[in-house]
Design an enzyme around this catalytic site. Structure first.
Site, mmCIF file in Angstrom:
data_model
loop_
_atom_site.group_PDB
_atom_site.id
_atom_site.type_symbol
_atom_site.label_atom_id
_atom_site.label_comp_id
_atom_site.label_asym_id
_atom_site.label_seq_id
_atom_site.Cartn_x
_atom_site.Cartn_y
_atom_site.Cartn_z
ATOM 1 N N ARG A 66 -4.698 21.459 -2.755
ATOM 2 C CA ARG A 66 -3.625 21.966 -1.914
ATOM 3 C C ARG A 66 -3.692 23.480 -1.821
ATOM 4 O O ARG A 66 -3.970 24.164 -2.809
ATOM 5 C CB ARG A 66 -2.259 21.566 -2.483
ATOM 6 C CG ARG A 66 -2.055 20.073 -2.641
ATOM 7 C CD ARG A 66 -0.841 19.816 -3.508
ATOM 8 N NE ARG A 66 -0.559 18.413 -3.706
ATOM 9 C CZ ARG A 66 -1.177 17.645 -4.606
ATOM 10 N NH1 ARG A 66 -2.109 18.147 -5.401
ATOM 11 N NH2 ARG A 66 -0.862 16.374 -4.728
ATOM 12 N N ARG A 97 1.254 -3.860 5.756
ATOM 13 C CA ARG A 97 1.527 -3.209 7.041
ATOM 14 C C ARG A 97 1.562 -1.687 6.905
ATOM 15 O O ARG A 97 1.475 -0.968 7.911
ATOM 16 C CB ARG A 97 2.843 -3.720 7.622
ATOM 17 C CG ARG A 97 4.085 -3.207 6.933
ATOM 18 C CD ARG A 97 5.335 -3.882 7.473
ATOM 19 N NE ARG A 97 5.400 -3.804 8.925
ATOM 20 C CZ ARG A 97 6.204 -4.574 9.664
ATOM 21 N NH1 ARG A 97 6.977 -5.469 9.083
ATOM 22 N NH2 ARG A 97 6.232 -4.437 10.966
ATOM 23 N N ASP A 141 6.927 -6.176 14.708
ATOM 24 C CA ASP A 141 6.792 -7.571 14.307
ATOM 25 C C ASP A 141 6.494 -8.383 15.556
ATOM 26 O O ASP A 141 6.889 -7.997 16.674
ATOM 27 C CB ASP A 141 8.081 -8.072 13.649
ATOM 28 C CG ASP A 141 8.195 -7.614 12.201
ATOM 29 O OD1 ASP A 141 7.189 -7.104 11.669
ATOM 30 O OD2 ASP A 141 9.292 -7.759 11.626
ATOM 31 N N GLU A 153 10.023 -3.968 2.138
ATOM 32 C CA GLU A 153 9.109 -2.913 2.607
ATOM 33 C C GLU A 153 9.785 -2.037 3.647
ATOM 34 O O GLU A 153 9.518 -0.831 3.736
ATOM 35 C CB GLU A 153 7.814 -3.520 3.139
ATOM 36 C CG GLU A 153 7.867 -4.124 4.535
ATOM 37 C CD GLU A 153 8.437 -5.528 4.537
ATOM 38 O OE1 GLU A 153 8.391 -6.175 5.607
ATOM 39 O OE2 GLU A 153 8.925 -6.003 3.495
ATOM 40 N N ASP A 154 10.667 -2.629 4.465
ATOM 41 C CA ASP A 154 11.448 -1.842 5.425
ATOM 42 C C ASP A 154 12.281 -0.789 4.711
ATOM 43 O O ASP A 154 12.300 0.388 5.088
ATOM 44 C CB ASP A 154 12.400 -2.768 6.189
ATOM 45 C CG ASP A 154 11.799 -3.271 7.488
ATOM 46 O OD1 ASP A 154 10.989 -2.551 8.063
ATOM 47 O OD2 ASP A 154 12.146 -4.377 7.905
#
Length: 763
Positions: free
Chosen positions: A431, A539, A555, A643-644
């Site tokens: 970095r 996903r 979806d 996961e959402d």
């Protein structure tokens, strides 16, 4: 001839006169002038002459060169050499890079011995390491090793001092002279000198130490860490004290200090002099000598008055209402006051000569602190008065950023230490200081993703640039029996018709193989099928096929028109660091259950945008997969629709901003999962059915039939997921918003021909 002798004599005489006139002082040093030396020279008054110095100081005090408790430079050098026998260590000479080549940067902590007690602070450090994404329980995979022996307090007068450390560590087969080891230390040395003696030979180990003296610090090898108390939170931590309503930099006090005054010994010089700058108006300097067991034996004439004044002010109130806070050295170079000032947005004025500031290898302290000189204390008030208000505000904002990014919890202190070491292994992929000193900070800007600022979603404004003008549609397909459902066909056609669509990727998450290429619809953009691994987190994997900055996550049962997709993408390009999408949810605190709640009820606030139809930057795929530890990703795979929530929590934790909802033509219908031929059955092919909205203060309403039972179970899992994530982060990162963005002229009583997205208004 006589004339010649005369001229020679005159020349010789003139030469002697010139010599006496211009070089008389030098001639006095010759031996033949020694008899008149004492009479000719008059020395400056001797500094022990009582007749001249009687009213200022006792000659015996003047004869002593400084504080007798302070070690001489020779003593300090000898102590340093006895402690740091490998003072020339650098990463290239004392670190085995080959251990990190096969498995990358992995960290192993030694097994804890049952009869070996650990302090609360060291237990937190070990827990932070084991919670990190670099932890491995296998020493064969490890690149870096951390002892289970508590080395934080090396003051042999302390009750937490561990004895015979040398014997113990040399008995470890992995010790190898300290090579590839990291040792943490907060306190070293003891009364009266407080040298940096750890009481054991660290060998070639990297030392992460508080109150690091620059003479002992090995640049590019050791790491200076802040001194923190045992009450410092494990994770999360309190937020800084600078709020929007307190932005004006001018406060009641300009400069404050309230703390102990040492009457004798090391560190007493600076604190004893602080009363000189006190004016009782905008500069408040309060000290007390009422500490320690024998303070009354050493108290001076100022003690009684100082103790009375000391009790008149509250320390927290001074921190809240002061622009600058003096941070003098204590017995050691560092103090708790440093982190307290950072959190309070009180700009630290450091009076600790020789202190290697925490994480100075990465952090630019010139933007957040004023580094003073102990010998120039009286110049501090005038120096801080000269700082322009705009710069004062910039200082205050930077203190808040640094506090939140690197110092608010033990987790962040430990993870920053590990990230600095990791950057040293691959300097070409490390970095930059810009990434370390700019939001969101070095911990959240992964160099494994990129070292180019334009590849991150946070720096477009600073660079004067914009994200790419195309997006990648990423559709998660879970259709059963290897067939294609009608909704996914319509979705592919609608998305491919967008002028901004670059490609479509379909993540096939079923156990059975996908249909042959001929059964997929014809599109004007490339369509690629990716075989999933049967996990819900697939996903958000950073697939190499995703080349655009923007990702449209979908979806297969999502229903969107081309106009909706176009408008949402245009909005996202203005907010590339946020999630921008259609279906939303919100969270709330349930005081009765004393836990966080999750609801789909239509309210005036939203805090979650479901990734069933949402735009976000592709960088969040890398952050989701590489930044989060494996245990958190396993939690996602075990709970439906978690996961959402995790993606929203992650983005909110990075940006400190809410998601953005855009106009949607049709209300989103959440699907209830059934296990029909897919590996990840809980997230498999769904039956279409709208879940009944639940009340924020009551359990979800149950729907009759199988779908309702499954929906209730799914909702319960979402609640559990939300609370487990809040526990892991140490706070609730989600931010609520009351904003929804619609196109200009949306539903206005004007001609349809004047509207850019007229199809959004059609039912």
């Amino acid at each position: 001839m006589q004339t010649r002798k005369k001229y020679i004599f005159l020349t010789f005489l003139a030469s002697w006169l010139l010599l006496f006139f211009f070089g008389g002082d030098q001639l006095r040093h010759f031996s033949f002038f020694s008899g008149r030396k004492a009479e000719a020279r008059r020395n400056w008054p001797h500094w022990t002459d009582r007749s001249l110095l009687e009213s200022f100081a006792d000659p015996e005090e003047l004869q002593s060169d400084g504080d007798p408790s302070l070690p001489s430079p020779r003593e300090r050098r000898a102590a340093r050499l006895s402690i740091y026998k490998n003072s020339g260590c650098r990463m290239e000479t004392c670190f085995d890079f080959s251990r990190c080549e096969k498995n990358g940067f992995k960290v192993f902590t030694y097994p804890r011995e049952r009869d070996q007690p650990l302090s609360e602070s060291y237990s937190k450090i070990l827990a932070s390491v084991e919670r990190s994404r670099y932890y491995t329980p296998n020493p064969v995979e490890a690149c870096l090793f951390i002892l289970s022996i508590d080395t934080l307090d090396r003051d042999h007068l302390s009750g937490q001092y561990v004895r015979n450390v040398d014997e113990k560590i040399h008995g470890f087969p992995l010790w190898n002279g300290g090579r590839n080891h990291l040792i943490f230390n907060l306190y070293s040395g003891t009364w009266p000198n407080y040298t940096e003696d750890l009481g054991f030979d660290i060998g070639q180990a990297i030392l992460a130490k508080a109150s690091f003296y620059t003479e002992n610090f090995r640049p590019g090898f050791d790491i200076s860490i802040p001194l923190f108390s045992k009450d410092h939170p494990q994770r999360g931590g309190e937020r800084g004290w600078l709020y929007q309503d307190s932005i004006p930099p001018k406060k009641k006090y300009l400069l404050v200090f309230k703390g102990k005054r040492y009457l004798t010994g090391i560190g007493s010089g600076t604190r004893n002099a602080l009363h000189h700058i006190h004016n009782g108006k905008d500069i408040v300097s309060l000290t007390t000598c009422k500490h320690g067991k024998d303070w009354e034996k050493h108290k001076d004439t100022r003690c009684d008055k100082d103790n009375v004044d000391y009790e008149k002010f509250d320390y927290q109130e001074l921190l809240h209402n002061s622009t600058f806070c003096i941070v003098p050295r204590g017995r050691r170079l560092g103090s708790f006051r440093f982190l307290e000032a950072l959190q309070a947005a009180c700009i630290p004025v450091l009076l600790s000569d020789g202190w290697e500031l925490p994480f100075a290898e990465a952090i630019d302290w010139s933007k957040a602190a004023v580094v003073g000189n102990e010998r120039l204390l009286l110049q501090i008030p005038s120096a801080v008065r000269c700082i322009h208000p705009e710069r004062v505000l910039a200082f205050q904002q930077q203190t808040q950023f640094l506090w939140d990014a690197y110092f608010s919890s033990v987790d962040k202190i430990v993870h920053t230490t590990l990230e600095i070491i990791k950057d040293r292994l691959l300097p070409h992929r490390s970095r930059s200081r810009f990434l370390w000193n700019t939001l969101p900070g070095g911990l959240l800007a992964l160099p494994d993703f990129s070292t180019h600022l334009g590849d991150f979603p946070f720096y477009y404004l600073q660079r004067g640039s914009s994200p790419s003008v195309k997006f990648t549609a990423f559709i998660r397909a879970v259709s059963p029996a290897g067939s294609l459902s009608q909704p996914i066909l319509r979705l592919i056609q609608a998305v491919s018709a967008s002028q901004y669509c670059a490609q479509i990727l379909v993540l096939w998450s079923c156990e059975k193989p996908p249909p042959p290429r001929g059964k997929w619809p014809q599109t004007t953009v490339p369509l690629t099928i990716i075989q999933g691994r049967g996990k819900l987190g697939d996903r958000f994997f950073p697939y190499a096929a995703i080349q655009t900055d923007a990702v449209l996550s979908l979806d297969e049962h999502t229903s969107l028109s081309t106009s909706e997709v176009d408008f949402a993408f245009v909005v996202w390009r203005s907010f590339p660091e946020r999630i921008v999408g259609f279906p939303t949810r919100s969270h709330f605190w349930d005081p009765e259950q004393r836990r966080w709640g999750y609801t789909s009820k239509w309210t005036n606030e939203i805090s979650i945008v479901l990734t069933a139809a949402a735009f976000y930057h592709r960088y969040y795929h890398s952050l989701f997969t590489e930044f989060l530890p494996a245990g958190l990703r396993e939690l996602v795979d075990g709970l439906a629709a978690c996961e959402d929530i995790l993606m929203n929590v992650l983005v909110a934790a990075v940006t400190k901003l809410p998601p953005i909802k855009v106009t949607q033509r049709k209300q989103h219908k959440e699907t209830v999962s059934q296990q029909v031929g897919c590996k990840d059955g809980d997230a498999g092919s769904p039956q279409v059915g709208e879940r009944s909205p639940s009340s924020p203060r009551s359990p979800p309403a149950k729907v009759k039939g199988t779908a309702g039972t499954a929906g209730g179970r799914r909702f319960s899992q979402q609640q559990d997921c939300l609370n487990q994530l809040a526990d892991w982060f140490g706070y609730m990162p989600l931010v609520s918003s009351q904003l929804r963005l619609d196109p200009v002229l949306f539903k206005d009583q004007v001609s349809v021909l004047r509207k850019k997205y007229p199809r959004l208004e059609k039912p």
